[in-house]
Each structure stands twice: as structure tokens, then as C-alpha cells.
Enzyme design. Structure first.
Site, PDB file in Angstrom:
ATOM      1  N   THR A 133       0.856  -1.187   0.000  1.00 38.17           N
ATOM      2  CA  THR A 133       0.000   0.000   0.000  1.00 38.17           C
ATOM      3  C   THR A 133       0.891   1.236   0.000  1.00 38.17           C
ATOM      4  OG1 THR A 133      -1.677  -1.190   1.227  1.00 38.17           O
ATOM      5  CG2 THR A 133      -1.807   1.210   1.279  1.00 38.17           C
ATOM      6  N   GLU A 162      -3.637  -4.661  -2.627  1.00 41.38           N
ATOM      7  CA  GLU A 162      -4.266  -5.875  -2.101  1.00 41.38           C
ATOM      8  C   GLU A 162      -5.369  -5.493  -1.114  1.00 41.38           C
ATOM      9  OE1 GLU A 162      -3.999  -9.052  -3.107  1.00 41.38           O
ATOM     10  OE2 GLU A 162      -5.725  -9.052  -1.787  1.00 41.38           O
ATOM     11  N   CYS A 273      -2.686  -1.759   9.309  1.00 41.94           N
ATOM     12  CA  CYS A 273      -2.931  -0.877   8.156  1.00 41.94           C
ATOM     13  C   CYS A 273      -3.892   0.288   8.354  1.00 41.94           C
ATOM     14  CB  CYS A 273      -3.385  -1.721   6.979  1.00 41.94           C
ATOM     15  SG  CYS A 273      -2.042  -2.770   6.387  1.00 41.94           S
ATOM     16  N   GLN A 275      -4.766   2.414  10.720  1.00 42.40           N
ATOM     17  CA  GLN A 275      -4.213   3.651  11.290  1.00 42.40           C
ATOM     18  C   GLN A 275      -3.113   4.216  10.385  1.00 42.40           C
ATOM     19  OE1 GLN A 275      -3.663   4.181  15.516  1.00 42.40           O
ATOM     20  NE2 GLN A 275      -1.514   4.651  15.177  1.00 42.40           N
ATOM     21  N   ARG A 439     -15.835  -7.016  22.752  1.00 40.48           N
ATOM     22  CA  ARG A 439     -16.253  -7.453  21.417  1.00 40.48           C
ATOM     23  C   ARG A 439     -17.729  -7.825  21.337  1.00 40.48           C
ATOM     24  NH1 ARG A 439     -12.588  -6.477  17.366  1.00 40.48           N
ATOM     25  NH2 ARG A 439     -10.483  -6.694  18.149  1.00 40.48           N
TER      26      ARG A 439
HETATM   27  P1  NAD Z   1       4.955  -7.773   6.628  1.00 37.63           P
HETATM   28  O1  NAD Z   1       5.765  -6.949   7.541  1.00 37.63           O
HETATM   29  O2  NAD Z   1       4.210  -8.953   7.149  1.00 37.63           O
HETATM   30  O3  NAD Z   1       5.900  -8.319   5.444  1.00 37.63           O
HETATM   31  C1  NAD Z   1       6.809  -7.537   4.758  1.00 37.63           C
HETATM   32  C2  NAD Z   1       8.068  -8.370   4.489  1.00 37.63           C
HETATM   33  O4  NAD Z   1       8.937  -7.626   3.628  1.00 37.63           O
HETATM   34  C3  NAD Z   1       8.895  -8.694   5.732  1.00 37.63           C
HETATM   35  O5  NAD Z   1       9.008 -10.093   5.875  1.00 37.63           O
HETATM   36  C4  NAD Z   1      10.248  -8.023   5.471  1.00 37.63           C
HETATM   37  O6  NAD Z   1      11.356  -8.757   5.968  1.00 37.63           O
HETATM   38  C5  NAD Z   1      10.281  -7.949   3.964  1.00 37.63           C
HETATM   39  N1  NAD Z   1      11.190  -6.937   3.430  1.00 37.63           N
HETATM   40  C6  NAD Z   1      11.293  -5.626   3.788  1.00 37.63           C
HETATM   41  N2  NAD Z   1      12.223  -5.013   3.043  1.00 37.63           N
HETATM   42  C7  NAD Z   1      12.724  -5.932   2.192  1.00 37.63           C
HETATM   43  C8  NAD Z   1      13.704  -5.890   1.155  1.00 37.63           C
HETATM   44  N3  NAD Z   1      14.327  -4.758   0.841  1.00 37.63           N
HETATM   45  N4  NAD Z   1      13.967  -7.031   0.480  1.00 37.63           N
HETATM   46  C9  NAD Z   1      13.325  -8.175   0.785  1.00 37.63           C
HETATM   47  N5  NAD Z   1      12.378  -8.270   1.738  1.00 37.63           N
HETATM   48  C10 NAD Z   1      12.076  -7.164   2.433  1.00 37.63           C
HETATM   49  O7  NAD Z   1       3.966  -6.766   5.889  1.00 37.63           O
HETATM   50  P2  NAD Z   1       2.528  -7.104   5.262  1.00 37.63           P
HETATM   51  O8  NAD Z   1       1.501  -7.123   6.325  1.00 37.63           O
HETATM   52  O9  NAD Z   1       2.656  -8.268   4.350  1.00 37.63           O
HETATM   53  O10 NAD Z   1       2.268  -5.783   4.408  1.00 37.63           O
HETATM   54  C11 NAD Z   1       2.990  -5.518   3.227  1.00 37.63           C
HETATM   55  C12 NAD Z   1       2.302  -4.388   2.492  1.00 37.63           C
HETATM   56  O11 NAD Z   1       0.978  -4.787   2.104  1.00 37.63           O
HETATM   57  C13 NAD Z   1       2.130  -3.110   3.290  1.00 37.63           C
HETATM   58  O12 NAD Z   1       2.295  -2.004   2.427  1.00 37.63           O
HETATM   59  C14 NAD Z   1       0.695  -3.181   3.760  1.00 37.63           C
HETATM   60  O13 NAD Z   1       0.135  -1.892   3.954  1.00 37.63           O
HETATM   61  C15 NAD Z   1       0.014  -3.860   2.606  1.00 37.63           C
HETATM   62  N6  NAD Z   1      -1.204  -4.614   2.943  1.00 37.63           N
HETATM   63  C16 NAD Z   1      -1.236  -5.396   4.057  1.00 37.63           C
HETATM   64  C17 NAD Z   1      -2.372  -6.152   4.337  1.00 37.63           C
HETATM   65  C18 NAD Z   1      -2.451  -7.047   5.558  1.00 37.63           C
HETATM   66  O14 NAD Z   1      -3.506  -7.588   5.807  1.00 37.63           O
HETATM   67  N7  NAD Z   1      -1.384  -7.227   6.320  1.00 37.63           N
HETATM   68  C19 NAD Z   1      -3.449  -6.133   3.448  1.00 37.63           C
HETATM   69  C20 NAD Z   1      -3.372  -5.338   2.314  1.00 37.63           C
HETATM   70  C21 NAD Z   1      -2.240  -4.593   2.071  1.00 37.63           C
HETATM   71  C1  UGA Z   2      -8.231  -4.387   6.523  1.00 37.93           C
HETATM   72  C2  UGA Z   2      -9.217  -4.306   5.352  1.00 37.93           C
HETATM   73  O1  UGA Z   2     -10.438  -4.921   5.741  1.00 37.93           O
HETATM   74  C3  UGA Z   2      -8.652  -4.993   4.119  1.00 37.93           C
HETATM   75  O2  UGA Z   2      -9.539  -4.821   3.016  1.00 37.93           O
HETATM   76  C4  UGA Z   2      -7.304  -4.388   3.775  1.00 37.93           C
HETATM   77  O3  UGA Z   2      -6.729  -5.057   2.671  1.00 37.93           O
HETATM   78  C5  UGA Z   2      -6.379  -4.498   4.975  1.00 37.93           C
HETATM   79  O4  UGA Z   2      -6.989  -3.840   6.118  1.00 37.93           O
HETATM   80  C6  UGA Z   2      -5.057  -3.827   4.783  1.00 37.93           C
HETATM   81  O5  UGA Z   2      -4.908  -2.968   3.932  1.00 37.93           O
HETATM   82  O6  UGA Z   2      -4.186  -4.191   5.565  1.00 37.93           O
HETATM   83  P1  UGA Z   2      -7.549  -6.222   8.311  1.00 37.93           P
HETATM   84  O7  UGA Z   2      -6.955  -5.065   9.021  1.00 37.93           O
HETATM   85  O8  UGA Z   2      -6.711  -7.413   8.082  1.00 37.93           O
HETATM   86  O9  UGA Z   2      -8.074  -5.753   6.861  1.00 37.93           O
HETATM   87  O10 UGA Z   2      -8.856  -6.721   9.073  1.00 37.93           O
HETATM   88  P2  UGA Z   2     -10.327  -6.083   9.248  1.00 37.93           P
HETATM   89  O11 UGA Z   2     -11.299  -7.171   9.188  1.00 37.93           O
HETATM   90  O12 UGA Z   2     -10.550  -4.940   8.360  1.00 37.93           O
HETATM   91  O13 UGA Z   2     -10.297  -5.568  10.752  1.00 37.93           O
HETATM   92  C7  UGA Z   2      -9.522  -4.458  11.145  1.00 37.93           C
HETATM   93  C8  UGA Z   2      -9.840  -4.095  12.579  1.00 37.93           C
HETATM   94  O14 UGA Z   2     -11.158  -3.561  12.681  1.00 37.93           O
HETATM   95  C9  UGA Z   2      -9.798  -5.285  13.545  1.00 37.93           C
HETATM   96  O15 UGA Z   2      -9.221  -4.888  14.765  1.00 37.93           O
HETATM   97  C10 UGA Z   2     -11.257  -5.635  13.715  1.00 37.93           C
HETATM   98  O16 UGA Z   2     -11.523  -6.295  14.910  1.00 37.93           O
HETATM   99  C11 UGA Z   2     -11.885  -4.261  13.676  1.00 37.93           C
HETATM  100  N1  UGA Z   2     -13.323  -4.270  13.289  1.00 37.93           N
HETATM  101  C12 UGA Z   2     -13.692  -4.745  12.076  1.00 37.93           C
HETATM  102  C13 UGA Z   2     -14.256  -3.760  14.162  1.00 37.93           C
HETATM  103  O17 UGA Z   2     -13.934  -3.302  15.265  1.00 37.93           O
HETATM  104  N2  UGA Z   2     -15.584  -3.759  13.784  1.00 37.93           N
HETATM  105  C14 UGA Z   2     -15.987  -4.225  12.579  1.00 37.93           C
HETATM  106  O18 UGA Z   2     -17.205  -4.182  12.293  1.00 37.93           O
HETATM  107  C15 UGA Z   2     -15.007  -4.727  11.709  1.00 37.93           C
END
Ligand code: NAD
Ligand code: UGA
Length: 459
Positions: A133, A162, A273, A275, A439
Site C-alpha cells: 500500500t 491488495e 494498516c 491507522q 467485542r
Molecule cells: P509484513 O511486515 O508482514 O511483510 C513484509 C516483508 O517484507 C517482511 O518479511 C520483510 O522482511 C520484507 N522486506 C522488507 N524489506 C525488504 C527488502 N528490501 N527485500 C526483501 N524483503 C524485504 O507486511 P505485510 O503485512 O505483508 O504488508 C505488506 C504491504 O501490504 C504493506 O504495504 C501493507 O500496507 C500492505 N497490505 C497489508 C495487508 C495485511 O492484511 N497485512 C493487506 C493489504 C495490504
Molecule cells: C483491513 C481491510 O479490511 C482490508 O480490506 C485491507 O486489505 C487491509 O486492512 C489492509 O490494507 O491491511 P484487516 O486489518 O486485516 O483488513 O482486518 P479487518 O477485518 O478490516 O479488521 C480491522 C480491525 O477492525 C480489527 O481490529 C477488527 O476487529 C476491527 N473491526 C472490524 C471492528 O472493530 N468492527 C468491525 O465491524 C469490523
């Protein structure tokens, strides 16, 4: 371009599950997930699938079917880059903790490192896909680095944010509401669309310009988080007026224009994500002098912080204004159910507040490893680590965490909490026995019938 090999830089919560599903649905494409974190890669390669670094329902089954066939995990980043036609950047983009934009802007250093790495190593044309992101207009910076550092190979940059949520990641990936691809080159866009086209209907694959795609991701998260802050704001009003927030949520959710999802009042949203992305949006708006826009979105965070704080304030007040030396059992540490991720979990902030009041906090979570609880608290730097070690205990058995507790705080909506033997828990707690259900997962009247002093959100 026909894609035969894909590389994904970043084996995290997004890279791991997303690439596992891409490999599963495209048996003819070899997918290499690479990361600088050798421990994480070793865990992905662990023979025992219960040791995968990420807990997600359904993930282990897909990894089992693909790993070693067309899905590989490695630390050899350069090799994977060089051999692939398509490279996903899926590294972390946390909030900056230093310098300009500290506490607000996204830290893009890991993304930039990836771009430089790709530019240095690539000897053939590549499609570079932003999966992380990113702030709107980041593709411009990536393009500039690739074109100025690279050795005259052609790079196309696409934005493909994603939308998976943790806990339902596999389901979200298998049946996405939409797949978003932003880009300039139609050929590059269609190459990526074809990868998804193996299992996603074409009318769900949305093609836009790069900037719309980047901004849509931040906007989607802002809207989702805003709904939670909206219902949480109403939950406080419910507590003053004897309205019930569950009933209000149901009543408004039946309006098809509002919709029923994402209206669960809670202790406040957590996760890595929401915040971070809203702060980033606020920062971008301010950087264009759009102060009203920035203030508007910032309120989502203000309200969320307030919701966490008022939960712990209420707990302390109810326990006769002191929790010093009292045992508070916390059920759940993950930021939501069905994940072992604890990033920005409300539980961390509630526990930290209780510890500042010298409570003894006993934590149980079905999937979070013990060491994470202390790491999360130590990271806040609120007190010496030694003090956290003395005041916090982490348990493998919930009934042990609950034994002789003065109060229970439910932090995560794990299903198993609903089926506990609450009568025997009551018998083994100090009296009066308090439950603070962050919750709203337990039945108020049943809990009161057992004898608990039961508090939930907005009821
Ligand atoms: P994460 O911290 O779980 O994973 C990121 C990985 O990248 C780590 O394992 C780290 O070691 C690796 N990394 C960092 N710098 C590197 C480099 N230079 N070369 C190789 N590896 C490297 O993070 P995440 O939760 O998978 O999130 C990744 C991105 O996706 C973020 O931008 C986040 O905002 C976005 N995103 C996350 C979610 C989610 O649910 N976690 C959902 C949608 C989008
Ligand atoms: C969220 C989005 O839902 C995804 O679409 C997005 O890809 C992702 O962030 C991201 O960019 O990282 P995620 O944070 O994994 O996904 O989980 P959510 O289900 O969205 O919940 C986020 C937080 O909100 C949790 O703490 C959950 O308990 C809380 N929540 C969710 C509530 O308090 N009330 C609700 O009705 C829903």
C-alpha cells in the site's frame, strides 16, 4: 508478455498468502517469494506446516499443495529478480518514526530499496507491480529509480493494491470483490490481468490509471475504518441513553444504502494498516494544503484512540478506581480473530494502561506466541522491561489465566471464548466477578444470571 516466472519481494502477511494463491491457480507459472528475513523464509520452508510464520485459515493447505512444485521461498533475492518477468513488491510500508512526516507519512525506504535492487540486478525487461500500500504518486518515484539506475532494460510499473483482510485472506483471495490494476502500458496491464484471469472473472478485474489505483487503496481502508469509528461513536451515546448499539447497527444496516457489514462496535480497530493508511492520507492531504480534508479523516483515528482509552478507564473506574495488585485476565491479544498478527492490537494499549496502574495482567490467546506479548509491550517503552516481565503472565490455558482474576477483559472475538464454561470460570474468580466484553460476543443476560457484573460496548 507471457509470464512464466514471478518473483515477490516480501514474504509477509500479504506476499505469502497472495503468492500462494497465485501459484495454486497458475500451475504453469513458477512463483518465487523472497525476503531478507532468513528466519521467516526458514519458517515458510518448515516441513511442519503448523510452523508457517503466518496463521491464516486454509493457508497451510494451499502451501502444502504448491510448495516445492511451483511455489518457492528463498533469500536469494537477486536470482529471483533476474529470472522473473514480473516482480511484485510486497514489503512493509510502516508509518515513519523519524524525520519529516514522522508519525504520519508512510516510510518508503523498504520499497525504494526494492526498486534499486531490481534496477541493479535486472538484465531483461520486467513488469514491476506495487502490491504494498503506497501513497498516491509513488509509482512515479519507483519509475524514476528504475529508469535512472537500471542498465537500459525496460520497466513497466503497475499498481495492484491488495484488499485481503487477515483471518479471511485465503477466502478473500479466492473470491475477491474486485482486483484493481492501475497502469499506463496496456500490455503490462493485460499480462497481470491474465495471471488473475485464471480464477477471477474479467468483469471483476478493474483497470484504471496508476494514481486512481494507488488512491483507491488508501480510500478503501479509510472508508472501512470510518465505519468502525462511526459505530463506536454511537456506542458511547448508547451507553448514556439506554439504546443498544447492536440493535442500532441492525436497524441501520438493513438500509441497503448503508449495508450491514463492518458495523460491529468494538474496543477500537487494530491491525497494521487502518491507522497507518489514514495517517498517510491525512499527511498527503496536508501536503496539498487541504486542511479540512485532513482534519476530517484524522477524526477517525482520534475516535479510535478514545474508544480504546475509555474501555480501560471504565474498567479501572468499575474496579473501585484501582487495579493495583489486581489480576486482570485478558482473553485475546491478536487484533482480530483467526490471525496471529498483533500489530496495533487494541489489547496492547489497554494492557499498557492497566500496567501503568500496576495491575497484574494475565494474557491468553489461542494463536499468539508468548514472546510477542512482551515484545509488543516493551516496544511502547512505557516502563522498564523488567517491570513488564513482573506484571504480565502469558498462559497456554485460558482457565489458568482466569483463575482468581478480579476481572476478565475480552480483547479479541475468538469463537472459542463463547463456548467456555463461564459458570466454572465465575466460581474460580474473585467476587464480585467482572467481565468487560470489548467485542460484544457473550450473552449479557446469561452472564448476569451466572452472577457476573457484565459490561459490554454500547449496551
Ligand atoms: P509484513 O511486515 O508482514 O511483510 C513484509 C516483508 O517484507 C517482511 O518479511 C520483510 O522482511 C520484507 N522486506 C522488507 N524489506 C525488504 C527488502 N528490501 N527485500 C526483501 N524483503 C524485504 O507486511 P505485510 O503485512 O505483508 O504488508 C505488506 C504491504 O501490504 C504493506 O504495504 C501493507 O500496507 C500492505 N497490505 C497489508 C495487508 C495485511 O492484511 N497485512 C493487506 C493489504 C495490504
Ligand atoms: C483491513 C481491510 O479490511 C482490508 O480490506 C485491507 O486489505 C487491509 O486492512 C489492509 O490494507 O491491511 P484487516 O486489518 O486485516 O483488513 O482486518 P479487518 O477485518 O478490516 O479488521 C480491522 C480491525 O477492525 C480489527 O481490529 C477488527 O476487529 C476491527 N473491526 C472490524 C471492528 O472493530 N468492527 C468491525 O465491524 C469490523
Amino acid at each position: 508478455m507471457t509470464i512464466k516466472k514471478i518473483c515477490c519481494i516480501g514474504a509477509g502477511y500479504v506476499g505469502g498468502p497472495t503468492m500462494a494463491v497465485i501459484a495454486y491457480k497458475n500451475p504453469d507459472i513458477e512463483v518465487n517469494i523472497v525476503d531478507i528475513n532468513a528466519d521467516r523464509i526458514a519458517a515458510w520452508n518448515d516441513e511442519d506446516l503448523s510452523n508457517l510464520p503466518i496463521y491464516e485459515p486454509g493457508l497451510a493447505e494451499i502451501v502444502e499443495k504448491t510448495r516445492g512444485k511451483n511455489l518457492f521461498f528463498s533469500t536469494d533475492i537477486n536470482k529471483a529478480i533476474d529470472e522473473s518477468e514480473m516482480i511484485f513488491i510486497s514489503v512493509n510500508t510502516p508509518t515513519k518514526t523519524y524525520g519529516k512526516g514522522k508519525g504520519m507519512a508512510a516510510d518508503l525506504k523498504y520499497v525504494e530499496l526494492c526498486a534499486r535492487n531490481i534496477a541493479e540486478v535486472a538484465t531483461t525487461d520486467k513488469i514491476v507491480v506495487e502490491k504494498s500500500t503506497l501513497p498516491v504518486r509513488t509509482a512515479q518515484a519507483i519509475k524514476s529509480i528504475l529508469h535512472n539506475t537500471g542498465n537500459s532494460v525496460n520497466f513497466d510499473v503497475l499498481s495492484n493494491p491488495e484488499f485481503l483482510a487477515e483471518g479471511t485472506a485465503i477466502q478473500d483471495l479466492l473470491s475477491p470483490d474486485r482486483v484493481l490494476i492501475g497502469g499506463e502500458s496496456e500490455d503490462a496491464i493485460e499480462s497481470l490481468a491474465k495471471v488473475y484471469g485464471s480464477w477471477v472473472d474479467d468483469d471483476k478485474i478493474l483497470r484504471t490509471n496508476v494514481w486512481s489505483s494507488e488512491l483507491s487503496k488508501l480510500t478503501a481502508n479509510a472508508f472501512l475504518a470510518q465505519r468502525i469509528s462511526s459505530i463506536n461513536a454511537i456506542s458511547e451515546l448508547c451507553e448514556k441513553t439506554e439504546a443498544n448499539v447492536n440493535e442500532v447497527a441492525r436497524a441501520i444496516g438493513m438500509d441497503s444504502r448503508i449495508g450491514s457489514k463492518f458495523l460491529n462496535a468494538s474496543i477500537g480497530f487494530g491491525g497494521s494498516c487502518f491507522q497507518k493508511d489514514i495517517l498517510n492520507l491525512v499527511y498527503i492531504a496536508r501536503s496539498y494544503n487541504l486542511h479540512e480534508v485532513a482534519d476530517y479523516w484524522e477524526q477517525v483515528i482520534v475516535l479510535n484512540d478514545h474508544q480504546k482509552r475509555r474501555f480501560s478507564d471504565h474498567l479501572i473506574k468499575t474496579l473501585y478506581n484501582t487495579v493495583s495488585g489486581k489480576k486482570i485476565a485478558m482473553l485475546g491479544w491478536a487484533f482480530k480473530k483467526d490471525t496471529n498478527d498483533t500489530r496495533e492490537s487494541a489489547a496492547i494499549y489497554v494492557a499498557d494502561h492497566l500496567l501503568s496502574e500496576q495491575a497484574n495482567v494475565a494474557v491468553y490467546d489461542p494463536k499468539v506466541e508468548d514472546f510477542k506479548v512482551l515484545n509488543d509491550l516493551n516496544y511502547l517503552n512505557s516502563r522498564p522491561e523488567q517491570e513488564n516481565r513482573e506484571l504480565v503472565s502469558v498462559h497456554d490455558n485460558p482457565y489458568e489465566a482466569l483463575k482468581d482474576a478480579h476481572a476478565v477483559a475480552i480483547m479479541t472475538e475468538w469463537d472459542e471464548f463463547k463456548t467456555y464454561d463461564w459458570r466454572s470460570i465465575y466460581d474460580n474468580m474473585k467476587k464480585p466477578a467482572f467481565v468487560f466484553d470489548g467485542r460484544n460476543i457473550l450473552d449479557k443476560s446469561k452472564m448476569e444470571e451466572i452472577g457476573f457484573e457484565y459490561y459490554s460496548i454500547g449496551q
